[in-house]
Scaffold this active site. Structure first.
Site, PDB file in Angstrom:
ATOM      1  CD  GLU A 110       4.368  10.341  15.788  1.00 11.52           C
ATOM      2  OE1 GLU A 110       4.592  10.625  14.051  1.00 11.52           O
ATOM      3  OE2 GLU A 110       5.005  10.962  16.373  1.00 11.52           O
ATOM      4  CD  GLU A 161      11.048  13.094  11.008  1.00 14.27           C
ATOM      5  OE1 GLU A 161       9.747  12.136  11.080  1.00 14.27           O
ATOM      6  OE2 GLU A 161      12.253  11.613   9.857  1.00 14.27           O
ATOM      7  CD  GLU A 219      13.861   0.382   7.778  1.00 13.19           C
ATOM      8  OE1 GLU A 219      14.652   1.492   8.778  1.00 13.19           O
ATOM      9  OE2 GLU A 219      14.532  -0.200   7.745  1.00 13.19           O
ATOM     10  N   GLY A 276       7.572   4.993   7.628  1.00  6.73           N
ATOM     11  CA  GLY A 276       6.683   6.315   8.000  1.00  6.73           C
ATOM     12  C   GLY A 276       7.367   6.865   9.423  1.00  6.73           C
ATOM     13  CB  SER A 277       5.223   9.349  11.026  1.00  2.00           C
ATOM     14  OG  SER A 277       4.009   8.268  10.836  1.00  2.00           O
ATOM     15  N   GLY A 317       3.720   3.547  12.645  1.00  3.66           N
ATOM     16  CA  GLY A 317       4.675   2.720  13.373  1.00  3.66           C
ATOM     17  C   GLY A 317       4.625   1.906  14.112  1.00  3.66           C
ATOM     18  CE  LYS A 351      -2.163   3.138   3.229  1.00  2.00           C
ATOM     19  NZ  LYS A 351      -1.565   4.452   1.363  1.00  2.00           N
ATOM     20  CB  CYS A 393      14.170   9.130   7.303  1.00  2.00           C
ATOM     21  SG  CYS A 393      15.027   8.139   6.117  1.00  2.00           S
TER      22      CYS A 393
HETATM   23  P1  NAD Z   1       2.858   8.190   7.467  1.00  2.00           P
HETATM   24  O1  NAD Z   1       3.420   7.727   8.918  1.00  2.00           O
HETATM   25  O2  NAD Z   1       1.421   9.327   7.430  1.00  2.00           O
HETATM   26  O3  NAD Z   1       2.591   7.114   6.153  1.00  2.00           O
HETATM   27  C1  NAD Z   1       3.409   6.560   6.343  1.00  2.00           C
HETATM   28  C2  NAD Z   1       2.172   5.511   5.405  1.00  2.00           C
HETATM   29  O4  NAD Z   1       1.313   4.974   6.409  1.00  2.00           O
HETATM   30  C3  NAD Z   1       1.626   5.884   4.588  1.00  2.00           C
HETATM   31  O5  NAD Z   1       1.244   4.980   3.594  1.00  2.00           O
HETATM   32  C4  NAD Z   1      -0.414   6.029   4.417  1.00  2.00           C
HETATM   33  O6  NAD Z   1      -1.149   5.807   4.394  1.00  2.00           O
HETATM   34  C5  NAD Z   1       0.230   4.896   5.977  1.00  2.00           C
HETATM   35  N1  NAD Z   1      -0.895   5.115   7.226  1.00  2.00           N
HETATM   36  C6  NAD Z   1      -1.104   6.103   7.967  1.00  2.00           C
HETATM   37  N2  NAD Z   1      -2.639   5.712   8.906  1.00  2.00           N
HETATM   38  C7  NAD Z   1      -2.339   4.173   8.848  1.00  2.00           C
HETATM   39  C8  NAD Z   1      -3.001   3.248   9.596  1.00  2.00           C
HETATM   40  N3  NAD Z   1      -3.609   3.830  10.755  1.00  2.00           N
HETATM   41  N4  NAD Z   1      -2.350   2.454   9.558  1.00  2.00           N
HETATM   42  C9  NAD Z   1      -2.100   1.392   8.893  1.00  2.00           C
HETATM   43  N5  NAD Z   1      -0.973   2.440   7.628  1.00  2.00           N
HETATM   44  C10 NAD Z   1      -1.442   3.752   7.874  1.00  2.00           C
HETATM   45  O7  NAD Z   1       3.807   8.678   7.411  1.00  2.00           O
HETATM   46  P2  NAD Z   1       4.611   9.764   6.026  1.00  2.00           P
HETATM   47  O8  NAD Z   1       3.941  11.261   6.151  1.00  2.00           O
HETATM   48  O9  NAD Z   1       4.257   8.670   4.933  1.00  2.00           O
HETATM   49  O10 NAD Z   1       6.590   9.764   6.402  1.00  2.00           O
HETATM   50  C11 NAD Z   1       7.099  10.274   6.102  1.00  2.00           C
HETATM   51  C12 NAD Z   1       7.965   9.732   7.682  1.00  2.00           C
HETATM   52  O11 NAD Z   1       8.195   8.332   6.739  1.00  2.00           O
HETATM   53  C13 NAD Z   1       8.991  10.761   8.347  1.00  2.00           C
HETATM   54  O12 NAD Z   1       8.766  10.167   9.109  1.00  2.00           O
HETATM   55  C14 NAD Z   1      10.006   9.807   7.860  1.00  2.00           C
HETATM   56  O13 NAD Z   1      10.840   9.833   8.326  1.00  2.00           O
HETATM   57  C15 NAD Z   1       9.421   8.396   7.815  1.00  2.00           C
HETATM   58  N6  NAD Z   1      10.375   7.517   6.957  1.00  2.00           N
HETATM   59  C16 NAD Z   1      11.227   7.039   7.181  1.00  2.00           C
HETATM   60  C17 NAD Z   1      12.195   6.125   6.057  1.00  2.00           C
HETATM   61  C18 NAD Z   1      13.291   5.011   6.781  1.00  2.00           C
HETATM   62  O14 NAD Z   1      13.911   4.616   6.116  1.00  2.00           O
HETATM   63  N7  NAD Z   1      13.683   5.547   8.387  1.00  2.00           N
HETATM   64  C19 NAD Z   1      12.512   6.636   5.229  1.00  2.00           C
HETATM   65  C20 NAD Z   1      11.283   7.497   4.367  1.00  2.00           C
HETATM   66  C21 NAD Z   1      10.450   8.114   5.958  1.00  2.00           C
END
Ligand code: NAD
Length: 496
Positions: A250, A400, A269, A247-248, A252, A194, A303
């Site tokens: 929160e 962040e 991640e 992703g974030s 995660g 997704k 990130c």
């Molecule tokens: P996000 O956590 O808002 O979203 C990430 C994904 O999770 C999206 O596909 C979103 O639709 C999905 N999502 C949202 N709510 C969900 C839920 N309740 N259940 C399941 N999935 C859900 O993050 P973002 O704004 O897309 O990305 C930015 C974040 O990603 C930053 O914190 C960044 O540091 C992190 N990031 C980390 C790495 C790494 O390698 N460590 C790489 C890139 C980005």
């Protein structure tokens, strides 16, 4: 329309089946017929209406992935055959690399040069790297003293973990999709991915290339949709064996909670607040250039962005001034213009988030020495921003921001620099700028992060494991660790 026409076209997204999901080798509308809007953030105009998966679609995708994993042709394919398909995918990505880069730029508002020289080549290299592993995933033989006097032969086999559910962010979508799909498919897993709702287009295009490469149906499925709907349906699905999330923190945390229910394996991640430490003896020109890249690449939506620049007090004024000049020298504008070196943030929400943090920094007493505001034009453009007089306890130093905002903070002793570097909940990456080899390695050994760059910001390569400590995540992607993450070791003992 062919690729060349699409590259010239006003609407290059036509090459992507935006209004369809890719499930079981078929392009199909979402079960409930819903769509969501994807905006070009540099123009604020609609780029595409994308099919919105709901629980029914995620269910169908997981069923397809499960059937292919348990008993489809994929389950009988040799590693060499899987590798061949991945090599074919890499070739197709190479054929269409200009298109992938342009699509990423239109979807993210970032300068075309960035996906052209970094993300897309890295994505291709990742697919090739893991194609090479596909027929080299070996077990071990382990000498044991025997069983009630009889000799034994104990050996292990490394088996694919099963159906992997992958959830990706918007900041570097094609690259991160490949970081997840390449090891999983090399190892013989199947996948339901997704992508983030802000930037699903290149992942949908990758599905087209996977189809063209000839992967059996159901091996790779794409279900774009809203996080709380499609993402949650995937992370709660009982028939997923492993959740791989970027992703974030929160979200995660929610993923980890969902994973606990069925004891799913989980890889997270998450974010970062990475330090860049400049010692007194550093080559300042290189350090400032590297720090500026670490701060402003992809509008700071990285990130591993090196957002906390820690400088020896003797060099503080010089670095602050040089980084401010670098920020002022950034040319913001049309991301398709080759002279542009910074584009727009990904969304209005992200623009508000970044502006909000800059206001919070000012209120807390930090000083904006460059940038600090958005551009007065359509698109979510925010000027690269440098803060002086900042303190590591401020919110702008602890949370962040995920935008082009950096803090420059002085230190007197190396121990203090290490303490400041470790003084956040994150632990993704760190950079050290010095000519003193032993100081560099000493600091590298003491920072609690997943990756350290010495005299270079966050070098990434498919051969190097990637991941964080503390709130930056759990597990590693890429390198051999990427294969371990999608396999399980089974031990077999024969009493002879
Ligand atoms: P996000 O956590 O808002 O979203 C990430 C994904 O999770 C999206 O596909 C979103 O639709 C999905 N999502 C949202 N709510 C969900 C839920 N309740 N259940 C399941 N999935 C859900 O993050 P973002 O704004 O897309 O990305 C930015 C974040 O990603 C930053 O914190 C960044 O540091 C992190 N990031 C980390 C790495 C790494 O390698 N460590 C790489 C890139 C980005």
């Amino acid at each position: 329309m062919d690729i060349q026409a699409a590259l010239q076209s006003e609407d290059p997204a036509q090459m992507v089946s935006c209004n369809q999901l890719y499930i079981d080798g078929r392009w199909q509308a979402a079960a409930r017929g819903g769509t969501f809007d994807v905006i070009n953030p540099a123009t604020e105009r609609l780029l595409a209406k994308v099919a919105a998966a709901t629980r029914e679609d995620v269910d169908a995708a997981v069923r397809a992935a499960r059937a292919q994993f348990d008993s489809g042709p994929w389950s009988k394919m040799s590693g060499a055959e899987r590798g061949k398909l991945l090599y074919r995918l890499a070739e197709l990505m190479e054929r269409d690399q200009a298109y992938l880069a342009k699509l990423e730029t239109l979807n993210l508002g970032r300068p075309l040069m960035e996906p052209t020289v970094l993300d897309v080549p890295n994505a291709i290299a990742t697919v090739r790297y893991f194609a090479g592993w596909a027929d080299k995933i070996e077990g071990r033989t382990i000498p044991t003293p025997g069983y009630f006097g009889a000799p034994t032969l104990s050996y292990t086999v490394r088996e694919p973990i099963g159906v992997v559910g992958a959830i990706t962010p918007w900041n570097t979508p094609a690259m991160i999709a490949c970081w997840k799909l390449a090891p999983a498919l090399a190892a013989g897993c199947t996948m339901v991915l997704k992508p983030a709702e802000e930037a699903p287009l290149t992942t949908l295009y990758l599905a087209r290339l996977i189809e063209e490469a000839g992967f059996p149906p159901g091996v790779f499925n794409v279900v774009p949709g809203i996080g709380e709907v499609a993402g949650a349906a995937l992370s709660r699905h009982p028939d997923i064996d492993k959740l791989s999330f970027t992703g974030s923190p929160e979200v995660g945390r929610l993923i980890m909670r969902d994973a606990a229910e069925g004891f799913k394996r989980v890889a997270l991640e998450l974010g970062g607040k990475s330090p860049q430490i400049i010692l007194a003896d550093a080559n300042l020109e290189a350090a400032v250039g590297g720090c500026a890249m670490g701060l402003f690449f992809n509008q700071g939506q990285v990130c591993a962005a090196g957002t906390r620049v820690l400088v020896h007090r003797s060099r503080y004024d010089q670095v602050l001034q040089a980084l401010s000049a670098a920020a002022e020298g950034v040319k913001l504008g049309d991301p398709l213009d080759p002279t542009t070196n910074m584009g727009s943030l990904v969304s209005k929400r992200q623009l508000e988030r970044v502006s909000g943090y800059v206001d919070a920094g000012v209120q807390a007493g930090a000083t904006v020495v460059a940038g600090g505001k958005r551009l007065d034009r359509p698109g979510y453009f925010f000027r690269p921003t440098i803060f002086g007089q900042a303190d590591n306890d401020m919110r702008i130093a602890q949370e962040e921001i995920f935008g082009p905002v950096g803090l420059v903070m002085p230190f007197d002793e190396v121990d203090e620099a290490i303490r400041l570097a470790n003084g956040t909940r994150y632990g993704l990456a760190a950079t050290i700028w010095t000519r003193d080899v032993s100081a560099a390695h000493m600091i590298a050994s003491k920072v609690r992060v997943g990756a350290v760059g010495i005299n270079g910001w966050a070098p990434i390569d498919p051969r190097l494991p990637w991941g964080g400590s503390k709130t930056s995540g759990i597990g590693r992607e890429l390198g051999w660790a990427g294969i371990e993450a999608v396999t399980e070791e089974k031990v077999i003992t024969a009493v002879l």
